[in-house]
Motif scaffolding. Structure first.
Motif, mmCIF file in Angstrom:
data_model
loop_
_atom_site.group_PDB
_atom_site.id
_atom_site.type_symbol
_atom_site.label_atom_id
_atom_site.label_comp_id
_atom_site.label_asym_id
_atom_site.label_seq_id
_atom_site.Cartn_x
_atom_site.Cartn_y
_atom_site.Cartn_z
ATOM 1 N N SER A 204 0.834 -1.202 0.000
ATOM 2 C CA SER A 204 0.000 0.000 0.000
ATOM 3 C C SER A 204 0.867 1.250 0.000
ATOM 4 O O SER A 204 2.095 1.174 0.001
ATOM 5 C CB SER A 204 -0.906 0.010 1.237
ATOM 6 O OG SER A 204 -0.164 0.368 2.386
ATOM 7 N N ALA A 205 0.235 2.400 0.075
ATOM 8 C CA ALA A 205 0.950 3.673 0.138
ATOM 9 C C ALA A 205 1.663 3.850 1.481
ATOM 10 O O ALA A 205 2.564 4.670 1.596
ATOM 11 C CB ALA A 205 -0.016 4.826 -0.096
ATOM 12 N N GLN A 206 1.286 3.088 2.499
ATOM 13 C CA GLN A 206 1.886 3.201 3.825
ATOM 14 C C GLN A 206 2.995 2.180 4.087
ATOM 15 O O GLN A 206 3.855 2.407 4.929
ATOM 16 C CB GLN A 206 0.831 3.045 4.926
ATOM 17 C CG GLN A 206 -0.159 4.184 4.992
ATOM 18 C CD GLN A 206 -1.211 4.093 3.900
ATOM 19 O OE1 GLN A 206 -1.636 3.007 3.516
ATOM 20 N NE2 GLN A 206 -1.619 5.227 3.372
ATOM 21 N N GLY A 207 2.941 1.038 3.440
ATOM 22 C CA GLY A 207 3.929 -0.008 3.687
ATOM 23 C C GLY A 207 3.520 -1.327 3.063
ATOM 24 O O GLY A 207 2.630 -1.384 2.216
ATOM 25 N N TRP B 247 13.567 1.046 2.288
ATOM 26 C CA TRP B 247 14.064 0.340 1.110
ATOM 27 C C TRP B 247 12.938 -0.140 0.203
ATOM 28 O O TRP B 247 13.138 -0.352 -0.982
ATOM 29 C CB TRP B 247 14.915 -0.862 1.534
ATOM 30 C CG TRP B 247 15.896 -0.482 2.587
ATOM 31 C CD1 TRP B 247 17.070 0.202 2.397
ATOM 32 C CD2 TRP B 247 15.774 -0.710 3.982
ATOM 33 N NE1 TRP B 247 17.681 0.397 3.615
ATOM 34 C CE2 TRP B 247 16.908 -0.149 4.605
ATOM 35 C CE3 TRP B 247 14.815 -1.318 4.778
ATOM 36 C CZ2 TRP B 247 17.122 -0.197 5.977
ATOM 37 C CZ3 TRP B 247 15.032 -1.358 6.143
ATOM 38 C CH2 TRP B 247 16.169 -0.803 6.725
ATOM 39 N N PHE B 248 11.742 -0.325 0.745
ATOM 40 C CA PHE B 248 10.627 -0.853 -0.031
ATOM 41 C C PHE B 248 9.788 0.225 -0.714
ATOM 42 O O PHE B 248 9.046 -0.077 -1.630
ATOM 43 C CB PHE B 248 9.715 -1.696 0.880
ATOM 44 C CG PHE B 248 10.425 -2.862 1.510
ATOM 45 C CD1 PHE B 248 10.770 -3.971 0.761
ATOM 46 C CD2 PHE B 248 10.765 -2.839 2.856
ATOM 47 C CE1 PHE B 248 11.431 -5.042 1.327
ATOM 48 C CE2 PHE B 248 11.433 -3.904 3.441
ATOM 49 C CZ PHE B 248 11.772 -5.013 2.675
ATOM 50 N N LYS B 249 9.901 1.468 -0.266
ATOM 51 C CA LYS B 249 9.004 2.530 -0.730
ATOM 52 C C LYS B 249 8.987 2.705 -2.245
ATOM 53 O O LYS B 249 7.929 2.760 -2.847
ATOM 54 C CB LYS B 249 9.347 3.852 -0.058
ATOM 55 C CG LYS B 249 8.368 4.962 -0.429
ATOM 56 C CD LYS B 249 8.576 6.176 0.429
ATOM 57 C CE LYS B 249 7.686 7.317 0.047
ATOM 58 N NZ LYS B 249 6.289 7.124 0.256
ATOM 59 N N ASP B 250 10.125 2.787 -2.878
ATOM 60 C CA ASP B 250 10.177 3.007 -4.324
ATOM 61 C C ASP B 250 10.654 1.775 -5.084
ATOM 62 O O ASP B 250 11.017 1.873 -6.258
ATOM 63 C CB ASP B 250 11.087 4.205 -4.634
ATOM 64 C CG ASP B 250 10.515 5.500 -4.070
ATOM 65 O OD1 ASP B 250 9.294 5.705 -4.198
ATOM 66 O OD2 ASP B 250 11.290 6.286 -3.494
ATOM 67 N N PRO C 229 16.394 -10.644 -2.224
ATOM 68 C CA PRO C 229 17.650 -10.645 -2.977
ATOM 69 C C PRO C 229 17.772 -9.503 -3.983
ATOM 70 O O PRO C 229 18.869 -8.957 -4.150
ATOM 71 C CB PRO C 229 17.667 -12.005 -3.673
ATOM 72 C CG PRO C 229 16.258 -12.477 -3.671
ATOM 73 C CD PRO C 229 15.616 -11.861 -2.464
ATOM 74 N N ASP C 230 16.701 -9.126 -4.632
ATOM 75 C CA ASP C 230 16.785 -8.050 -5.621
ATOM 76 C C ASP C 230 17.031 -6.684 -4.978
ATOM 77 O O ASP C 230 17.491 -5.755 -5.642
ATOM 78 C CB ASP C 230 15.514 -7.987 -6.472
ATOM 79 C CG ASP C 230 15.362 -9.216 -7.360
ATOM 80 O OD1 ASP C 230 16.319 -10.013 -7.467
ATOM 81 O OD2 ASP C 230 14.279 -9.375 -7.944
ATOM 82 N N LEU C 231 16.707 -6.560 -3.690
ATOM 83 C CA LEU C 231 16.894 -5.301 -2.970
ATOM 84 C C LEU C 231 18.080 -5.364 -2.006
ATOM 85 O O LEU C 231 18.459 -4.347 -1.440
ATOM 86 C CB LEU C 231 15.621 -4.960 -2.179
ATOM 87 C CG LEU C 231 14.341 -4.834 -2.995
ATOM 88 C CD1 LEU C 231 13.140 -4.671 -2.086
ATOM 89 C CD2 LEU C 231 14.454 -3.681 -3.973
#
Length: 97
Positions: free
Chosen positions: A5-8, A27-30, A50-52
């Motif tokens: 979601s927009a929050q997490g 790290w997950f936001k964008d 792994p991708d992040l």
């Protein structure tokens, strides 16, 4: 992953759902949806994207206040995780150097 979601993001771990707000887990936001969805659990309660290159434990997710964000800025790569614990968070007893 049960929701983004927009929050997490919400992660289903066995019998409970864990919420990772972007405020505590930036790290997950964008990150691309595919990278967020590609999560592994190499050990029970230990999650790796792994991708992040994000590595978090269930304890960190449930109690982010115990693990303040720590990073070193690199002129070439931008912010870099420090310490040997979960990426971007100081491991207990480790000062990040």
């Amino acid at each position: 992953m049960t929701n983004i979601s927009a929050q997490g993001i919400w992660l289903l771990a066995r019998d409970k759902e864990l919420f990772l707000p972007y405020e505590d887990f930036p790290w997950f936001k964008d990150a691309p949806v595919g990278a967020i969805l590609k999560v592994e659990e190499p050990r029970r309660g230990h999650f790796y994207w792994p991708d992040l290159d994000v590595d978090l434990t269930e304890e960190i997710i449930e109690h982010p206040e115990r693990f303040p964000l720590v990073s070193r800025k690199s002129a070439v790569d931008g912010p870099r995780p420090s310490g040997r614990g979960p990426r971007g968070r100081a491991e207990p007893g480790h000062d990040g150097d």
